[in-house]
Structures are given as structure tokens and as C-alpha cells.
Motif scaffolding. Structure first.
Motif, PDB file in Angstrom:
ATOM      1  N   ALA A  80      12.885   4.471  -8.254  1.00  0.00           N
ATOM      2  CA  ALA A  80      12.917   3.403  -7.241  1.00  0.00           C
ATOM      3  C   ALA A  80      13.527   2.119  -7.791  1.00  0.00           C
ATOM      4  CB  ALA A  80      11.507   3.149  -6.723  1.00  0.00           C
ATOM      5  N   LEU A  81      13.338   1.889  -9.090  1.00  0.00           N
ATOM      6  CA  LEU A  81      13.799   0.626  -9.684  1.00  0.00           C
ATOM      7  C   LEU A  81      15.173   0.742 -10.334  1.00  0.00           C
ATOM      8  CD1 LEU A  81      10.470  -0.630 -11.317  1.00  0.00           C
ATOM      9  CD2 LEU A  81      11.399  -1.172  -9.065  1.00  0.00           C
ATOM     10  N   GLU A  82      15.722   1.942 -10.293  1.00  0.00           N
ATOM     11  CA  GLU A  82      17.022   2.156 -10.929  1.00  0.00           C
ATOM     12  C   GLU A  82      18.140   1.745  -9.961  1.00  0.00           C
ATOM     13  OE1 GLU A  82      18.267   2.897 -13.896  1.00  0.00           O
ATOM     14  OE2 GLU A  82      20.198   2.809 -12.867  1.00  0.00           O
TER      15      GLU A  82
ATOM     16  N   GLY B 184       0.824  -1.206   0.000  1.00  0.00           N
ATOM     17  CA  GLY B 184       0.000   0.000   0.000  1.00  0.00           C
ATOM     18  C   GLY B 184       0.860   1.258   0.000  1.00  0.00           C
ATOM     19  N   LEU B 185       0.335   2.296  -0.632  1.00  0.00           N
ATOM     20  CA  LEU B 185       1.047   3.577  -0.666  1.00  0.00           C
ATOM     21  C   LEU B 185       0.142   4.651  -0.053  1.00  0.00           C
ATOM     22  CD1 LEU B 185       2.348   3.372  -4.351  1.00  0.00           C
ATOM     23  CD2 LEU B 185       3.748   3.072  -2.300  1.00  0.00           C
ATOM     24  N   LYS B 186       0.749   5.537   0.717  1.00  0.00           N
ATOM     25  CA  LYS B 186      -0.052   6.580   1.381  1.00  0.00           C
ATOM     26  C   LYS B 186      -0.475   7.660   0.388  1.00  0.00           C
ATOM     27  CE  LYS B 186       0.447   4.943   5.605  1.00  0.00           C
ATOM     28  NZ  LYS B 186      -0.690   4.232   6.204  1.00  0.00           N
TER      29      LYS B 186
ATOM     30  N   TYR C 120      12.841   3.590   0.419  1.00  0.00           N
ATOM     31  CA  TYR C 120      12.560   2.804   1.627  1.00  0.00           C
ATOM     32  C   TYR C 120      11.079   2.491   1.740  1.00  0.00           C
ATOM     33  CZ  TYR C 120      17.280   3.225   3.309  1.00  0.00           C
ATOM     34  OH  TYR C 120      18.636   3.104   3.441  1.00  0.00           O
ATOM     35  N   VAL C 121      10.776   1.299   2.231  1.00  0.00           N
ATOM     36  CA  VAL C 121       9.388   0.922   2.515  1.00  0.00           C
ATOM     37  C   VAL C 121       9.203   1.046   4.018  1.00  0.00           C
ATOM     38  CG1 VAL C 121       7.700  -0.954   2.438  1.00  0.00           C
ATOM     39  CG2 VAL C 121       9.420  -0.730   0.628  1.00  0.00           C
TER      40      VAL C 121
END
Lengths: 677, 211
Positions: free
Chosen positions: B197-199, B184-186, B206-207
Motif C-alpha cells: 500500500a505504501l509502495e 478502521g479496517l474490516k 483504495y479506502v
């Protein structure tokens, strides 16, 4: 004489031979179809005791019951009433009633003709029974289709008469011709029956009809249907239940018990995976796998082993019948193997023109049935496809056939200028009779020119636009785009079209070389290797350089003949300007005069390019067969009718020349002796 | 890091944002994307609207960006651009990925039985048939079967929102039902944040776990 216009389900007799000969003559002169039947074909349950009558079926004419008894006859009345009752129930069975109505609504399409076989006027009889009006003619053609077992999909035929050419051709009622009907229904005692014909002559469809006939005629016969290619075999296997349902076959299909449909090879250890695999597993022969050797060797080894087994104790056949499609893909050894393991008959269907362009020269082909009429394609399109395929309009011809071979391929040959100028014509086809009244070009040649911004993609889109404009009811699935070259550039062009066609026309495309199937509501795109058996109202063929290579020309011929209304041939001017000039002149003549006009190659050239196809002469009736022998033996006409009956009783209706001759000679001597006393 | 963008037309968006359920779906999808790359005009500037973004670095990934959904998978190919800005893709074995080769892969997967039949012949026969015509086919096909696709999708899904079980903004990691999970994302996640984020060469994201 063309054998395709006429079919007769019974034998000629002394009573009817005059009228039959007259009907044959009529069909030949007028290029019209006629069937003489004594019962509805396609279902053996319909039989009648009465034999002094027959039913004449001709499109555009009433269904005519010919009575030969010479007087108003209760038995004849009963025969006619029973026949019509059965026709009504067949119409019901195939859901035709919604379109043609109940029997009383087509009672006016039935006629009775009391005939004196020695004194009649066929033209007058036909004039009296001509049907006026498209709607009535359509109902009558549907009745003929039911009676000849040439069942049409009633959902496609529809009740209304279309107002545009595309739908007229799409909804045309298809009827078997004489040759096709004979193949499906004629009984025979031969171990091998070969049927050959150009692509589009309906070979696979006929095999399916034959399969249905064989399957329903006995509840125990085992039948193996095979072809070389696995994808094709898989398709056939899917088609069989659909076809059986369509033909209202009541028996369940007992897969792998009574009926098999696989490709020919198969895999070791899986008995039902192929015809060869099955034979090996059944007789305990050594199975050679795909890749280990070619199929010819594998079949030869199997035959050798079978013969060795047979020497120890006679082997019994495992199948009653085998049906082989696409026979040109097989070596002779496979047919020998099939014959060895089949009790009754092996039916072998193939395409002669694929053999003509094969690298190996086949010197003799002797089919039992030669289908010369291509029903898929407008004859003008077929003529152009042959011309381009064989390089007939070019300086260096790639192929030239002997006159008999042209005829075998469905051409009428006319020669002039000391036999050096050929006019090759094809007989018109019922399916395309509506085209004659329309000014539609069967093939359109389109040049591309990158420099002038007329690239291939834009030319394809333009062609689709023209088709749409001229045919408002055209659907996406009515158009096929076929690439000649199996190269990356063709694949990339197809990828572009996959994007641009939805953008321009709102149609999605089906790249069939990926999906391996035809998909409803999608515009078909493929290349030359994936077009077998397909047909579209419109085809757009896309070529790059059209070389003289046999493979290329044969593929072009195959591609062009996929259309039944119109073909567009798109090619770049950069490589093909000279060819374009040559073929466009030839095409103009085809469109204007309905014939190929071509200068025959010199004898020297012919020697280089000739391939021989011979074919056994057209089938003759048993009556004609016996009467030919009477002629040979110079039998007095007085004795012929009695002798004919004696032959039939003694030999049966078998085309066994020596036996028949012997019976005639023996009995003729006795008759002469008796006459002398 | 090299970044190449491709504009997506309506006709592309329709199939690109359709669900992917299994590995054959991913391979089919990848082949169609390669075809799209090969026939599209690449842009080295940022494009507005629906687009595909090819990010080439240590590990190449392709992102698909639309207003409500962004997702990405790995691109198991070497990416090269020619002088006239044509994009070319090569397999690990240096086979050029062409329209023809991608169609061959699609046709192999389209075979009814290749992934389902119990008979090995049904798997090998279509592959051998193509391999005989195109020997490079097998090495490419094998790579495709075993490559790890690294599927991740950002979703803004008001229709199916269900509290913490299905948050309005979330990331879907993996596509087939067993391994798939949501994070989930706020708040909404921009496409730039997802790409960042994927680079691997930039700092990690951070999660924050809420337990």
C-alpha cells in the motif's frame, strides 16, 4: 610527615602540646587517622566554655575525652555531658539512630582520660581504649563521621557487617582526612585559597562542604560557584540542593540572589547565565561572546575596564566568596577577575595531573592545600595508572617527577643503587584496608586476538562474567566500560554491547556519551571524554593502539583510576604486545610489593621531560609558627609561654610573620629589662 | 525496489514497539534503528518472526513487523549495499550515517534544554560543541529536524477495542495527538499488504468510506 593523618580544631597550648605532638607521631608511624576537636565540627551552634580538655577521635578506638585540669572537675563533667548530648542530637538529625542506637547503647564507646601532660604513656592509653569487634568499631566510626562533619549516607552504610569484599568497600565509612578537614573548617584571611589534588582526592566534594559552611555561616553573604564547562556546571547546580538536603541545611537556597552556580562564560544580556556575564552586566562592562575571542582575552578586557572604572571611583565587590572548580581549565586572568570582584575569598580547586600533561608547561603551582591522597582508587591501581600514563616501565619515559613532586602526588620515595633505582610507594588507605587480606588483582591486563576468535566484544563479555562470578552481589551500575578511542569503531562496539549485554546478563546499558548522566541499575558505557568525577567498583577499559601521545596516556590514567576495586585493561595484541610485556612486569611488582619499581631516567632525559610543581609547605599550627620565630630570635624558654599569650592577644592568631616578630621583639626586650631589675 | 530484512531480537522488540509521541522521539528512534542496521546482519531473503524490513525504491521506508503490530516511517537516507552485503546509509548531503554520528545526534537531543529553553544559547551551545568536532553534524541534524516522517501503524488491539471509535483492526496515521487519526479496517492487514500500500511504484490501495 604526612599532614593528612591528623587534624586539630584548636590551637596547641602549653598544656597540651606534649600529648598533641605524641599523637601526631603515633598517627605518622601507624598511618592512622586522628582528630582532636573541642566541639563537633560542621555546625557552629555547638560551643562550650570549658577549655581544659579536648576530644580525641581515632577509628577503632573509643572516643576519648582528655582532661588536663589534673583533678576531677565538675566543669569537665559538664563539658563532656553537653558534648555527648549534642552528639546524640546530631546522630538524630542525620538519621543515624536507626543504625547506631540511642546514646546509652554506645556509652561504652566513650572514655575519659585524666592526663598529666608532663607524664603520660600514649600507647598505654590507646591500648586501654582499643575497640574490639567490627560492629562496635563501625558505630564508633559513624560517631567520628558525625563529629567531623564527614556525613555518610546512612542508607548506604547499613547496620550489618558485609561478608564480601565488594560490599565491604561500598559500605566503608568515609572520613575526611586532616587536609580535607582543614580546608573545610579552617578560618583564613587570604584572598585566594588554592586547593590542588589528583583526580579522586575529593576536591569537588570539599568545595560543596566549603560552600555549605560559607552559606550557613552568614545569612547575607553572596557566593558564586563556577567552573568552565556548562554540563559540569549544570550538574553542580543539581547537586547543590541534593547536597544541602543531605547535610540538613535549614536555610533555603536563594538562587541568583545569594547563591549562583553557572559556568564561567555565559551569554550576553542574560546576567545570571555565567560568572563573566554577571560581572559584565553588574559593572556595565562590554560583554564579549563565546566565539568572538578566547576567554583569557575576554577576562583581560573586563579587568582593564574594571581598573579604569576603579580609577574614577572605587568599585565595590559583588560577591563575598567565589568557588572555582576545575581551575586547570582557566587562564590566570579569570582568577584575577574573580579576586577583583570578591570581598572575602576566592577558593580555587584544580587537578595537578591534568596540568602535567597539558601542552603548556606550568612552572610553578603553589597550592594552599595539596591533597595527595586519592580516596577513589586502590593505591595499587593508582600506581599502575601513573606508571602507564608516564611511561615509567618503558624505554622512553614520558614523564619524570622530582622527589618533592612525587611526594606532592602522594608517593613515599625510596632510592637505591646510587639513587638510580626508585621505589615509589603510597600510604595505605582506610577505605581499602579490607583488600589487603584478599588475593585480588587491582588491575588485570587482557589481550585480544581477532585471529584466534578472542575479539574485543567477547573479551569484554568474559570480563563481566568473571566479575559476576567473583562478586555475587555485583549490580549493573557497579561496572563501567570506558573506551579509550573516540572513534567510530568504539561507538559501534558500544552499540553491539547495548544489544549483547542484555542478552547475556539481563542488564540494560547506559551509553553515557548520549544520555550525559549516570543511571541507576544500568551498566555504564562511555569513552574517555565523559568519565570525569565518576567512580565504579569495576572498570573495563578498552583500548586499541596505545600510543605515547600525552593525551592518550593521560586519558588512560583517568580511565584506569575510575575503579575502586578492579580495573580490566583490554587491548589488541596486534598493536600492543611489546607494551604489554613491559607493563605486565611492572604491574606484577606493584601487586606483589605494593610499590612502583623504576629505573630513573638519565639527567639528560630528565631535563627534557621535567615539569616543576612546587607547593608551599604543609600548613603549621599558629603555636608552631610562633615557636619557630622564638627559635629564630633565640628567645629564652622561660619567657616563651607568656610571650606566646601576648602575641595571641596583640596580633590575634594571624600568620603575619613581620607583625608577630615585631611584637615578640618589643615585649621580649621589656621582659628582659624587668628580669634584670 | 530493493528489500532488505533484519531479524529483531527480544531486546530490540521491547523499545521498537514502544509509543512514539513527538518529533524528537522519531529522531531518537531513527538513530537507534540506524545503529541496529549497522551492527546487524542483513538478509535478502524473507525472515520469519519479528523483523525490520528496509524497502528501498524512489522513497525509502522502513517497516517493523510483529504479529499484532506493523508500522513504518520514512528513512530520509540513501541506502547502499556494499559487495560484502554491508548496508550503508548516507544523508542527502552524502554524509555517511555512522554509529558515532547517530550517538552525537542522540546526545544533542538528550540535552535537557535544547527543545524547551527560551534561551537560544541553550539550543545552539550543544549543537556548536558537536559541530566543532564533526562539521557534517549540522547538515544531518537540520535534515532530521525538517524531514517528514510519514508515520503509519497497523494495530490489532483487542484490549482497547471500542466499536467504530476504536476498531479491532485499524491504521493509526501520525503519532502526536493533534494530527493523529485512525482508519478502521474490516479485516486484518498483512505486513505484505501494508508494504504494498505504501509502495509508490505499485498500484494504489483504495479506502472505502462508509458515509
Amino acid at each position: 610527615m604526612s599532614t593528612s593523618f591528623f587534624y586539630m580544631s584548636r590551637e596547641k597550648s602549653n598544656a597540651n602540646h606534649n600529648i598533641v605532638d605524641e599523637i601526631i607521631r603515633f598517627t605518622d608511624i601507624h598511618n592512622s587517622q586522628a582528630y582532636i576537636i573541642d566541639r563537633p565540627l560542621g555546625d557552629n551552634k555547638y560551643t562550650y566554655d570549658y577549655s581544659e580538655a579536648f576530644v580525641l577521635l581515632m577509628p577503632k578506638f573509643k572516643i576519648m575525652f582528655f582532661n588536663f585540669s589534673g583533678y576531677a572537675d565538675k566543669d569537665f563533667e559538664a563539658f563532656r555531658d553537653d558534648f555527648l548530648e549534642d552528639l546524640g542530637s546530631i546522630a538524630d538529625k542525620y538519621r543515624y539512630r536507626d543504625i547506631i542506637g540511642r546514646p546509652r547503647s554506645w556509652a561504652d564507646l566513650i572514655a575519659t582520660v585524666d592526663i598529666d601532660p608532663t607524664d603520660f604513656n600514649l600507647e598505654a592509653i590507646l591500648a586501654e581504649n582499643k575497640i574490639v569487634g567490627d560492629g562496635k568499631q563501625k558505630v564508633c566510626e559513624l560517631l567520628i563521621s558525625l563529629l567531623t562533619g564527614s556525613i555518610n549516607d546512612i542508607d548506604k552504610v547499613k547496620s550489618s557487617i558485609p561478608d564480601n569484599l565488594l560490599d565491604k568497600v561500598k559500605q566503608k565509612i568515609l572520613l575526611f582526612d586532616g587536609d580535607q578537614t582543614r580546608f573545610v573548617y579552617q578560618k583564613n584571611n587570604k584572598k585566594i585559597i588554592r586547593i590542588q589534588g589528583l583526580s579522586g582526592t575529593g576536591k569537588t566534594e570539599l568545595l560543596l562542604h566549603k560552600l555549605k559552611e560559607l552559606y550557613i555561616n552568614s545569612e547575607s553573604d553572596s557566593i558564586f560557584f563556577t567552573c568552565h564547562n556548562k554540563i559540569l556546571a549544570d550538574n553542580l547546580k543539581k547537586r547543590i540542593p541534593e547536597f544541602f538536603n543531605f547535610m540538613k541545611v535549614e536555610q533555603q537556597i536563594e538562587w541568583d540572589e545569594r547563591l549562583w552556580c553557572t559556568n564561567a562564560w555565559g551569554s550576553g544580556g542574560v546576567k545570571n547565565s555565567g560568572a563573566y556575564a554577571f560581572i559584565c552586566a553588574h559593572y556595565g562592562l562590554t560583554f564579549h561572546s563565546f566565539g568572538a575571542m578566547n576567554f583569557d582575552h575576554a577576562c583581560r578586557f573586563a579587568l582593564k575596564q574594571l581598573n579604569e572604572l576603579n580609577n574614577v571611583s572605587p568599585i565595590s565587590p559583588i560577591f563575598d566568596y567565589m568557588l572555582v572548580d576545575e581551575s586547570q581549565d582557566f587562564p590566570q586572568s579569570f582568577f584575577d577577575l574573580c579576586e577583583k570582584v570578591t570581598k572575602e575569598t576566592v577558593y580555587i580547586a584544580g587537578d595537578i595531573f591534568q596540568s602535567i600533561f597539558a601542552t603548556e608547561i606550568i612552572s610553578n603551582i603553589t597550592p594552599d592545600f595539596l591533597l595527595s591522597k586519592c580516596y577513589r582508587t586502590d593505591p595499587r591501581t593508582l600506581m599502575f595508572a601513573h606508571s602507564l600514563g608516564m611511561g615509567l616501565f618503558e624505554q622512553q619515559k614520558l614523564q619524570w617527577l622530582e622527589d618533592d613532586e612525587w611526594r606532592a602526588c602522594g608517593y613515599l620515595v625510596e632510592k637505591s643503587a646510587g639513587d638510580s633505582l626508585y621505589r615509589l610507594k603510597r600510604e595505605p588507605l582506610r577505605r581499602f584496608e579490607d583488600l589487603a587480606n584478599e588475593d585480588i588483582k587491582s588491575t588485570v591486563l587482557v589481550l585480544t586476538n581477532e585471529v584466534q576468535g578472542q575479539d574485543t566484544e567477547s573479551r569484554i563479555l568474559e570480563s563481566i562474567n568473571t566479575i559476576k562470578a567473583n562478586n555475587p552481589t555485583v549490580l549493573a551500575e557497579d561496572i563501567g566500560i570506558i573506551f579509550l578511542d573516540n572513534k567510530n569503531s568504539s561507538f559501534q562496539m558500544a552499540d553491539r554491547l547495548e544489544r549483547s549485554i542484555p542478552q547475556h546478563f539481563g542488564w540494560t546499558v547506559n551509553k553515557a556519551y548520549e544520555t550525559k548522566k549516570k543511571i541507576k541499575d544500568r551498566l555504564f558505557i562511555s569513552h574517555r571524554n565523559h568519565v570525569k568525577g565518576l567512580e565504579f567498583p569495576f572498570v573495563i577499559c578498552v583500548a586499541s593502539r596505545i600510543s605515547s601521545a600525552y593525551g592518550i596516556r593521560n586519558s588512560l590514567y583517568m580511565m584506569i583510576t575510575r575503579s575502586f576495586l578492579q580495573t580490566y585493561l583490554i587491548m589488541p595484541s596486534e598493536y600492543n604486545q611489546q607494551l604489554y610485556d613491559q607493563i605486565s612486569t611492572g604491574l606484577e611488582i606493584i601487586n606483589a610489593r605494593n610499590c612502583i619499581e623504576v629505573q630513573a631516567p638519565s639527567q639528560e632525559e630528565i631535563v627534557k621531560i621535567r615539569t616543576t610543581i612546587t607547593h608551599s609547605k604543609a600548613d603549621i599550627s599558629f603555636y608552631d609558627f610562633v615557636y619557630q620565630i622564638f627559635d629564630e630570635l633565640e628567645i629564652y624558654p622561660l619567657f616563651r609561654p607568656d610571650l606566646y599569650e601576648t602575641v595571641k592577644r596583640t596580633v590575634g592568631e594571624k600568620f603575619a610573620r613581620d607583625n608577630v616578630r615585631e611584637v615578640i621583639e618589643f615585649n621580649y626586650k621589656i621582659m628582659l629589662r624587668e628580669q634584670a631589675q | 525496489m530493493k528489500r532488505i530484512e533484519f531479524k529483531l531480537e527480544d531486546v530490540d522488540v521491547q523499545w521498537i514497539f514502544s509509543p512514539l509521541r513527538n518529533k524528537p522521539d522519531i529522531i531518537r528512534f531513527l538513530m537507534r534503528i540506524i545503529k541496529l542496521i549497522l551492527i546487524s546482519k542483513p538478509s535478502f531473503e524473507e525472515i520469519q518472526g519479528d523483523k525490520a524490513v528496509l524497502v528501498v525504491s524512489k522513497m525509502s521506508r522502513i517497516f517493523f513487523i510483529s504479529p499484532k503490530k506493523h508500522f513504518s516511517i520514512c528513512l530520509p537516507f540513501k541506502v547502499k549495499t556494499s559487495e560484502n552485503n554491508e548496508v550503508k546509509l548516507y544523508s542527502k548531503c552524502d554524509t555517511e550515517m555512522t554509529s558515532m554520528l547517530t550517538s552525537q545526534v542522540l546526545s544533542a537531543l538528550e540535552s535537557d534544554t535544547i527543545m524547551t529553553s527560551g534561551n537560544i544559547w541553550d539550543f545552539t551551545a550543544p549543537i556548536i560543541e558537536i559541530y566543532e568536532a564533526t562539521p557534517d553534524f549540522w547538515s544531518v541534524f537540520r535534515e532530521l529536524l525538517i524531514f517528514e516522517d510519514g508515520y503509519i501503524r497497523y494495530d490489532h488491539d483487542a484490549e482497547n477495542e471500542a466499536g467504530d471509535l476504536h476498531p479491532l483492526h485499524h491504521l493509526d496515521v501520525c503519532y502526536s495527538s493533534s494530527p493523529a487519526f485512525k482508519l478502521g479496517l474490516k479485516k486484518p492487514l498483512t505486513s505484505a499488504s501494508l508494504i504494498d500500500a505504501l509502495e509508490p511504484s505499485t498500484n494504489c490501495s483504495y479506502v472505502t468510506l462508509n458515509f
